[in-house]
Design a protein around this motif. Sequence first.
Motif, mmCIF file in Angstrom:
data_model
loop_
_atom_site.group_PDB
_atom_site.id
_atom_site.type_symbol
_atom_site.label_atom_id
_atom_site.label_comp_id
_atom_site.label_asym_id
_atom_site.label_seq_id
_atom_site.Cartn_x
_atom_site.Cartn_y
_atom_site.Cartn_z
ATOM 1 N N ARG A 50 0.832 -1.217 0.000
ATOM 2 C CA ARG A 50 0.000 0.000 0.000
ATOM 3 C C ARG A 50 0.860 1.259 0.000
ATOM 4 O O ARG A 50 0.642 2.184 -0.772
ATOM 5 C CB ARG A 50 -0.894 0.030 1.257
ATOM 6 C CG ARG A 50 -2.155 -0.791 1.188
ATOM 7 C CD ARG A 50 -3.141 -0.394 2.290
ATOM 8 N NE ARG A 50 -2.536 -0.329 3.623
ATOM 9 C CZ ARG A 50 -2.428 -1.348 4.457
ATOM 10 N NH1 ARG A 50 -2.881 -2.538 4.093
ATOM 11 N NH2 ARG A 50 -1.873 -1.193 5.652
ATOM 12 N N GLU A 51 1.854 1.267 0.882
ATOM 13 C CA GLU A 51 2.683 2.467 1.026
ATOM 14 C C GLU A 51 3.590 2.692 -0.186
ATOM 15 O O GLU A 51 3.841 3.841 -0.565
ATOM 16 C CB GLU A 51 3.528 2.375 2.310
ATOM 17 C CG GLU A 51 2.725 2.339 3.599
ATOM 18 C CD GLU A 51 1.865 3.579 3.816
ATOM 19 O OE1 GLU A 51 2.235 4.670 3.317
ATOM 20 O OE2 GLU A 51 0.815 3.467 4.469
ATOM 21 N N MET A 52 4.043 1.596 -0.794
ATOM 22 C CA MET A 52 4.928 1.712 -1.968
ATOM 23 C C MET A 52 4.170 2.236 -3.188
ATOM 24 O O MET A 52 4.752 2.865 -4.067
ATOM 25 C CB MET A 52 5.568 0.360 -2.298
ATOM 26 C CG MET A 52 6.534 -0.140 -1.241
ATOM 27 S SD MET A 52 8.124 0.680 -1.263
ATOM 28 C CE MET A 52 8.945 -0.161 -2.607
ATOM 29 N N GLU A 53 2.864 1.958 -3.238
ATOM 30 C CA GLU A 53 2.039 2.490 -4.338
ATOM 31 C C GLU A 53 1.975 4.014 -4.249
ATOM 32 O O GLU A 53 2.007 4.711 -5.249
ATOM 33 C CB GLU A 53 0.617 1.899 -4.264
ATOM 34 C CG GLU A 53 0.514 0.537 -4.938
ATOM 35 C CD GLU A 53 -0.870 -0.078 -4.777
ATOM 36 O OE1 GLU A 53 -1.840 0.672 -4.570
ATOM 37 O OE2 GLU A 53 -0.955 -1.319 -4.851
ATOM 38 N N LYS A 54 1.888 4.499 -3.001
ATOM 39 C CA LYS A 54 1.825 5.959 -2.790
ATOM 40 C C LYS A 54 3.200 6.603 -2.966
ATOM 41 O O LYS A 54 3.321 7.713 -3.485
ATOM 42 C CB LYS A 54 1.328 6.268 -1.369
ATOM 43 C CG LYS A 54 -0.073 5.780 -1.070
ATOM 44 C CD LYS A 54 -0.443 6.181 0.368
ATOM 45 C CE LYS A 54 -1.222 5.092 1.048
ATOM 46 N NZ LYS A 54 -1.321 5.270 2.493
ATOM 47 N N ASN A 55 4.237 5.884 -2.474
ATOM 48 C CA ASN A 55 5.596 6.441 -2.501
ATOM 49 C C ASN A 55 6.590 5.305 -2.745
ATOM 50 O O ASN A 55 6.906 4.540 -1.843
ATOM 51 C CB ASN A 55 5.891 7.136 -1.160
ATOM 52 C CG ASN A 55 7.343 7.589 -1.055
ATOM 53 O OD1 ASN A 55 8.076 7.611 -2.044
ATOM 54 N ND2 ASN A 55 7.757 7.942 0.156
ATOM 55 N N PRO A 56 7.113 5.191 -3.982
ATOM 56 C CA PRO A 56 8.040 4.093 -4.312
ATOM 57 C C PRO A 56 9.305 4.066 -3.430
ATOM 58 O O PRO A 56 9.977 3.055 -3.331
ATOM 59 C CB PRO A 56 8.401 4.353 -5.776
ATOM 60 C CG PRO A 56 7.299 5.210 -6.298
ATOM 61 C CD PRO A 56 6.827 6.037 -5.150
ATOM 62 N N LYS A 57 9.611 5.187 -2.768
ATOM 63 C CA LYS A 57 10.805 5.239 -1.906
ATOM 64 C C LYS A 57 10.444 5.048 -0.427
ATOM 65 O O LYS A 57 11.246 5.381 0.459
ATOM 66 C CB LYS A 57 11.527 6.579 -2.083
ATOM 67 C CG LYS A 57 12.215 6.709 -3.436
ATOM 68 C CD LYS A 57 13.085 7.957 -3.450
ATOM 69 C CE LYS A 57 13.947 7.986 -4.714
ATOM 70 N NZ LYS A 57 14.816 9.187 -4.734
ATOM 71 N N PHE A 58 9.245 4.546 -0.166
ATOM 72 C CA PHE A 58 8.758 4.456 1.215
ATOM 73 C C PHE A 58 9.692 3.645 2.120
ATOM 74 O O PHE A 58 10.038 4.072 3.218
ATOM 75 C CB PHE A 58 7.347 3.835 1.252
ATOM 76 C CG PHE A 58 6.824 3.642 2.644
ATOM 77 C CD1 PHE A 58 6.353 4.728 3.381
ATOM 78 C CD2 PHE A 58 6.842 2.390 3.254
ATOM 79 C CE1 PHE A 58 5.885 4.560 4.685
ATOM 80 C CE2 PHE A 58 6.386 2.214 4.553
ATOM 81 C CZ PHE A 58 5.911 3.304 5.274
ATOM 82 N N ILE A 59 10.141 2.464 1.643
ATOM 83 C CA ILE A 59 11.007 1.605 2.471
ATOM 84 C C ILE A 59 12.327 2.322 2.758
ATOM 85 O O ILE A 59 12.768 2.401 3.909
ATOM 86 C CB ILE A 59 11.266 0.234 1.795
ATOM 87 C CG1 ILE A 59 9.975 -0.587 1.794
ATOM 88 C CG2 ILE A 59 12.380 -0.539 2.526
ATOM 89 C CD1 ILE A 59 10.074 -1.919 1.055
ATOM 90 N N GLU A 60 12.896 2.837 1.717
ATOM 91 C CA GLU A 60 14.191 3.527 1.826
ATOM 92 C C GLU A 60 14.124 4.693 2.829
ATOM 93 O O GLU A 60 15.008 4.872 3.662
ATOM 94 C CB GLU A 60 14.538 4.053 0.425
ATOM 95 C CG GLU A 60 15.939 4.547 0.245
ATOM 96 C CD GLU A 60 16.116 5.125 -1.173
ATOM 97 O OE1 GLU A 60 16.809 6.154 -1.278
ATOM 98 O OE2 GLU A 60 15.561 4.550 -2.138
ATOM 99 N N GLU A 61 13.017 5.451 2.767
ATOM 100 C CA GLU A 61 12.885 6.647 3.611
ATOM 101 C C GLU A 61 12.451 6.332 5.042
ATOM 102 O O GLU A 61 12.627 7.144 5.945
ATOM 103 C CB GLU A 61 11.874 7.619 2.972
ATOM 104 C CG GLU A 61 12.404 8.256 1.699
ATOM 105 C CD GLU A 61 11.334 9.026 0.926
ATOM 106 O OE1 GLU A 61 10.170 9.088 1.404
ATOM 107 O OE2 GLU A 61 11.655 9.554 -0.147
ATOM 108 N N ASN A 62 11.853 5.153 5.258
ATOM 109 C CA ASN A 62 11.289 4.831 6.576
ATOM 110 C C ASN A 62 11.840 3.540 7.183
ATOM 111 O O ASN A 62 11.247 2.993 8.113
ATOM 112 C CB ASN A 62 9.763 4.711 6.477
ATOM 113 C CG ASN A 62 9.105 6.006 6.065
ATOM 114 O OD1 ASN A 62 8.848 6.867 6.891
ATOM 115 N ND2 ASN A 62 8.837 6.153 4.774
#
Length: 340
Positions: free
Chosen positions: A228-240
């Motif tokens: 879900r979060e990667m759909e909104k922001n492809p860099k979600f894992i990297e940033e969080n």
Amino acid sequence: MTSQNIYILGIESSCDDTAAAVLCNGKILSNVVATQKIHEEYGGVVPELASRAHQQNIVPVIHQAIEKAGITKEDLSGVAFTRGPGLMGSLLVGISFAKSMAMALQIPLIEVNHMQAHLLAHFIEEDGFEKPSFPFLGMTISGGHTQIVKVDDYFDMEVIGETLDDAVGEAFDKCGKMLELPYPAGPLIDKYAKQGNPKAFQFPQPNVKDLDFSFSGLKTSMLYFLQREMEKNPKFIEENLVDICASFQHTIVKIILNKLKKAVKQTGINQIAIGGGVSANSGIREALKITEKQWGWKTYVPKFEYTTDNAAMIAIVGHYKFLKKDFTDASISAKSRYRF
């Protein structure tokens, strides 16, 4: 060899570490582990590769353990080995060598249950480490197992709670894979968790009856959360990353502590001893120390080198079995699934 000295050689080969240790009267003289790096590129242990590596490692590891102990093989009183549970091919390498060595030296052969050994590692003579007194609750948390055990004596143990699906170490590694962390991911999640906010994200705690565990739901919720979060922001894992690790680890610690709290209430036993590779996790160790003050528990955490798979814990079980003259013969076979 003087009559009062009992020298036990321990051999551990249940998974991907080839290990040998020598104990004299319960005190460590040597503890040697050869770790197999080959599995890292596959993201998990490959059984066939593990058994081949054990075949290559076992002779030099045992030779080194005896040499480091400052004794000769003729000084040994008995040979203890892991019978199970574990990977069948890996177990067979250790068992075959133990049988041959005991037969050649004409000394007793002693079978050991790997899960009992994780809990009895607390009884290795080690300066600065207190031993639990009976009865106590043992919590084994590793890559393959999650169990709460009522321990009334060295060999009087009863599993009162266990995982219904994934083990806690497996949950760490699988979620680590989702976060694109290298295998094994557990130590890295622990490292990043120290830098993150444990309350940044909420993950559900499974509702499992009695003292049993389930970690597959947590793993699934992590997967959907990341998608879900990667759909909104492809860099979600990297940033969080640090906050995801901290929140995930916080959830696992809460699950474990809630079950332990329930076990203490049910049994009336407030001595807790942990073992297994995941007991090296700093979040779990810190949480247990806090509970000592909050809930009046007495907690025991073994020396770091006795938490992961090692032969010192096999040798200490061998020592106590030797005292009871609880020996086995060469007809014994490996057990990949091995209950207490």
